[in-house]
Design an enzyme around this catalytic site. Structure first.
Site, short mmCIF file in Angstrom:
data_model
loop_
_atom_site.label_atom_id
_atom_site.label_comp_id
_atom_site.label_asym_id
_atom_site.label_seq_id
_atom_site.Cartn_x
_atom_site.Cartn_y
_atom_site.Cartn_z
N ASP A 147 1.44 -12.05 28.29
CA ASP A 147 2.19 -13.15 28.93
C ASP A 147 3.45 -13.49 28.15
O ASP A 147 4.48 -13.82 28.74
CB ASP A 147 1.31 -14.40 29.06
CG ASP A 147 0.86 -14.90 27.70
OD1 ASP A 147 0.00 -14.26 27.10
OD2 ASP A 147 1.41 -15.91 27.22
N LYS A 203 -3.94 -21.05 10.17
CA LYS A 203 -4.02 -22.29 10.97
C LYS A 203 -4.23 -23.54 10.12
O LYS A 203 -3.94 -24.64 10.55
CB LYS A 203 -5.11 -22.17 12.03
CG LYS A 203 -4.73 -21.20 13.14
CD LYS A 203 -4.84 -21.84 14.49
CE LYS A 203 -4.27 -20.97 15.60
NZ LYS A 203 -4.81 -19.60 15.63
N SER A 252 -2.73 -12.48 9.88
CA SER A 252 -2.88 -13.91 10.18
C SER A 252 -4.26 -14.49 9.92
O SER A 252 -4.39 -15.71 9.75
CB SER A 252 -2.46 -14.17 11.63
OG SER A 252 -3.16 -13.32 12.50
N GLU A 287 1.50 -9.14 20.72
CA GLU A 287 0.38 -9.64 21.52
C GLU A 287 -0.60 -8.53 21.82
O GLU A 287 -0.26 -7.35 21.77
CB GLU A 287 0.90 -10.05 22.90
CG GLU A 287 1.74 -11.26 22.92
CD GLU A 287 2.13 -11.54 24.36
OE1 GLU A 287 1.90 -12.67 24.80
OE2 GLU A 287 2.67 -10.65 25.04
N TYR A 317 -17.75 -28.47 8.33
CA TYR A 317 -16.60 -29.16 7.76
C TYR A 317 -16.59 -30.64 8.14
O TYR A 317 -15.64 -31.36 7.84
CB TYR A 317 -15.29 -28.52 8.22
CG TYR A 317 -15.02 -27.15 7.65
CD1 TYR A 317 -15.04 -26.94 6.27
CD2 TYR A 317 -14.69 -26.08 8.47
CE1 TYR A 317 -14.77 -25.69 5.74
CE2 TYR A 317 -14.42 -24.82 7.94
CZ TYR A 317 -14.45 -24.64 6.57
OH TYR A 317 -14.18 -23.41 6.06
N GLY A 372 2.18 -18.94 20.06
CA GLY A 372 3.52 -18.90 19.48
C GLY A 372 3.79 -19.87 18.34
O GLY A 372 4.93 -19.96 17.88
N THR A 406 -9.15 -32.28 19.16
CA THR A 406 -8.50 -31.05 19.57
C THR A 406 -9.46 -30.20 20.39
O THR A 406 -10.66 -30.46 20.43
CB THR A 406 -7.95 -30.24 18.38
OG1 THR A 406 -7.05 -29.25 18.89
CG2 THR A 406 -9.07 -29.55 17.61
N SER A 454 -11.96 -22.99 20.32
CA SER A 454 -13.25 -22.43 19.91
C SER A 454 -13.06 -21.63 18.64
O SER A 454 -13.98 -21.12 18.06
CB SER A 454 -13.80 -21.52 21.01
OG SER A 454 -12.82 -20.60 21.38
N GLY A 502 -3.08 -8.94 27.32
CA GLY A 502 -2.57 -10.28 27.64
C GLY A 502 -1.14 -10.44 27.20
O GLY A 502 -0.86 -11.15 26.24
N SER A 517 0.85 -1.19 0.00
CA SER A 517 0.00 0.00 0.00
C SER A 517 0.88 1.24 0.00
O SER A 517 1.69 1.43 0.91
CB SER A 517 -0.89 -0.01 1.25
OG SER A 517 -1.27 1.30 1.61
C1 LIG Z 1 -4.33 -18.61 16.35
C2 LIG Z 1 -4.20 -17.28 15.76
C3 LIG Z 1 -3.12 -16.43 16.07
C4 LIG Z 1 -2.06 -16.82 17.09
O1 LIG Z 1 -1.32 -17.92 16.66
P1 LIG Z 1 -0.39 -18.74 17.65
O2 LIG Z 1 0.23 -19.79 16.82
O3 LIG Z 1 -1.28 -19.30 18.73
O4 LIG Z 1 0.58 -17.78 18.23
C5 LIG Z 1 -3.01 -15.21 15.43
N1 LIG Z 1 -3.94 -14.82 14.53
C6 LIG Z 1 -5.00 -15.59 14.20
C7 LIG Z 1 -5.96 -15.08 13.20
C8 LIG Z 1 -5.17 -16.85 14.80
O5 LIG Z 1 -6.21 -17.61 14.47
#
Ligand SMILES: *Cc1c(COP(=O)(O)O)cnc(C)c1O
Length: 320
Positions: free
Chosen positions: A211, A54, A305, A205, A116, A182, A76, A79, A209, A29
Site C-alpha cells: 500500500d 518502537k 527494526s 514493505e 510490563y 511509516g 493504544t 497486537s 502489502g 559483516s
Molecule cells: C512496527 C514495526 C515496523 C514498522 O514501523 P512503522 O513505523 O509502522 O512503519 C517495522 N519493524 C518492526 C519490527 C516493527 O515492530
C-alpha cells in the site's frame, strides 16, 4: 494543514530517551560486503529495549504527558511491538496503560504486555473496530490515545535510531528502512535530511502489502486489506497523514521484499552475524541485497527494526 515534526523534535526526543533507551550497536559483516560489493552498516534495533525501535517513539510520546494526562493514563491499540513499547514506557514513567488487543493475539505477546503492567482489553478483530473502542475508552476515562505511527511525538522518537546511526558512521549514500505505517521511515527521513542530506532513503514493505508503494507512486494514501505475510510488524493497511507527508517529501522510493527473501535474511543474520531478527526487521536488508548491482562501492545503512520472534517460529521458518 498538519504541523510536521522536524529534526529539532528528533533531537528533543533523543534528550528524553537518554538513560532510558539503549544506544544500539551498529554491526558490519565482511561476508555481506563481499556479496554486495557495498559497505553495509546495520543499526541493531532488534537489540533495543523490548526488542524493537518502537520503545523510542512510545517513550518519547509518554514523556511529554502533562500531569493530568499522566494521572488518567494512556490507551493504544496494537497486537505487536507498539503494545509492549507503550506498556513498558508507561510502567517506567508510572502512567497507567490500557492496551486494546485482538482476542486471537499470540498468548506470548499478551503475556509480555501484561508483564510490563499493561491492562489488556480484548476485542474481536472480525466484528469490532479497534480505533473506535480506543476513542470511546479515551473519551470515557480521559485517557490519551497514542497510535502506533501517525503521531508527531512517535515519529520524532523513531527518528532517534537513524540519528544515532549517522552520528556513529557518518554520511551514507543510501538508507533502507522497514515500512509499516511509516513512523520509522518518516522519523528516519528527518534525521537523514539533517545529518546526511545526499543520502537516498528507501522504505521497504512486504510484497503482499504494498500500500505504501501504491500511495507513494499515486500521490494519495491507498488502503488495502490486511496483507498475508510473515512480516507481522508491517501488516498495516495504510500510511498515516503525517507519515505520508514526510515520506512524499523526503523518500526516494518504496520497495518490496517477499517472504522468501525475508527468511533468507533471517537465516543469514542468525548464522553469520549471530543476530535474531524478526521477519519485519529484515525488510530493509532484503531490499538492499536485491539492489546490490546499483549499490556497488557505496556506503549503505540498514535498520534492523526488531527481533521479537518466537524461537520455535524462527526454527519453523528456517526449516521450510
Ligand atoms: C512496527 C514495526 C515496523 C514498522 O514501523 P512503522 O513505523 O509502522 O512503519 C517495522 N519493524 C518492526 C519490527 C516493527 O515492530
Amino acid at each position: 494543514m498538519l504541523t510536521l515534526p522536524t529534526y529539532d523534535d528528533v533531537c528533543a526526543a533523543a534528550g528524553r530517551l537518554q538513560g532510558y533507551a539503549h544506544k544500539t550497536p551498529v554491526m558490519t559483516s565482511r561476508t555481506i560486503n563481499c556479496e554486495t560489493g557495498a559497505e553495509l552498516f546495520f543499526k541493531c534495533e532488534n537489540l533495543q529495549r523490548m526488542g524493537a525501535f518502537k520503545f523510542r517513539g512510545a517513550f518519547n510520546a509518554l514523556s511529554k504527558f502533562d500531569e493530568r494526562q499522566r494521572q488518567a493514563g494512556v490507551v493504544t491499540f496494537s497486537s505487536g511491538n507498539h503494545a509492549q513499547a507503550i506498556a513498558l514506557s508507561a510502567s517506567l514513567l508510572g502512567i497507567p496503560a490500557t492496551i486494546i488487543m485482538p482476542s486471537d493475539a499470540p498468548t506470548a505477546k499478551m503475556a509480555a504486555t501484561k508483564g510490563y503492567g499493561g491492562k489488556v482489553v480484548i476485542y474481536d478483530r472480525y466484528t469490532e473496530d479497534r480505533e473506535q473502542i480506543g476513542r470511546a475508552l479515551a473519551e470515557k476515562h480521559g485517557l490519551t490515545l497514542i497510535p502506533p505511527y501517525d503521531h508527531p511525538d512517535v515519529i520524532s522518537g523513531q527518528g532517534t535510531a537513524a540519528k544515532e546511526l549517522f552520528e556513529e558512521v557518518g554520511e551514507l549514500d543510501a538508507l533502507f528502512v522497514p515500512l509499516g505505517g511509516g513512523g520509522l521511515l518518516s522519523g528516519s527521513a528527518l534525521s537523514t535530511r539533517a545529518l546526511s542530506p545526499r543520502c537516498d532513503i528507501y522504505g521497504v514493505e512486504p510484497e503482499a502489502g504494498n500500500d505504501g508503494q501504491q500511495s507513494f507512486r499515486s500521490g494519495a494514501i491507498v488502503n488495502i486489506e490486511t496483507p498475508k505475510t510473515i512480516a507481522d510488524g508491517a501488516q498495516t493497511q495504510h500510511l498515516g497523514a503525517y507519515t505520508f507527508e514526510i515520506i512524499k517529501r523526503d523518500v526516494k522510493d518504496i520497495l518490496t521484499a517477499s517472504d522468501a527473501q525475508l527468511v533468507e535474511c533471517m537465516r543469514f543474520f542468525a548464522e553469520r552475524m549471530k543476530l535474531i531478527v524478526e521477519p519485519t526487521g529484515c525488510l530493509g536488508a532484503a531490499a538492499a541485497r536485491a539492489m546490490k548491482d546499483s549499490l556497488k562501492g557505496k556506503r549503505v545503512g540498514v535498520i534492523l527494526s526488531g527481533g521479537n520472534v518466537d524461537i520455535s517460529r524462527l526454527c519453523a521458518l528456517l526449516a521450510q
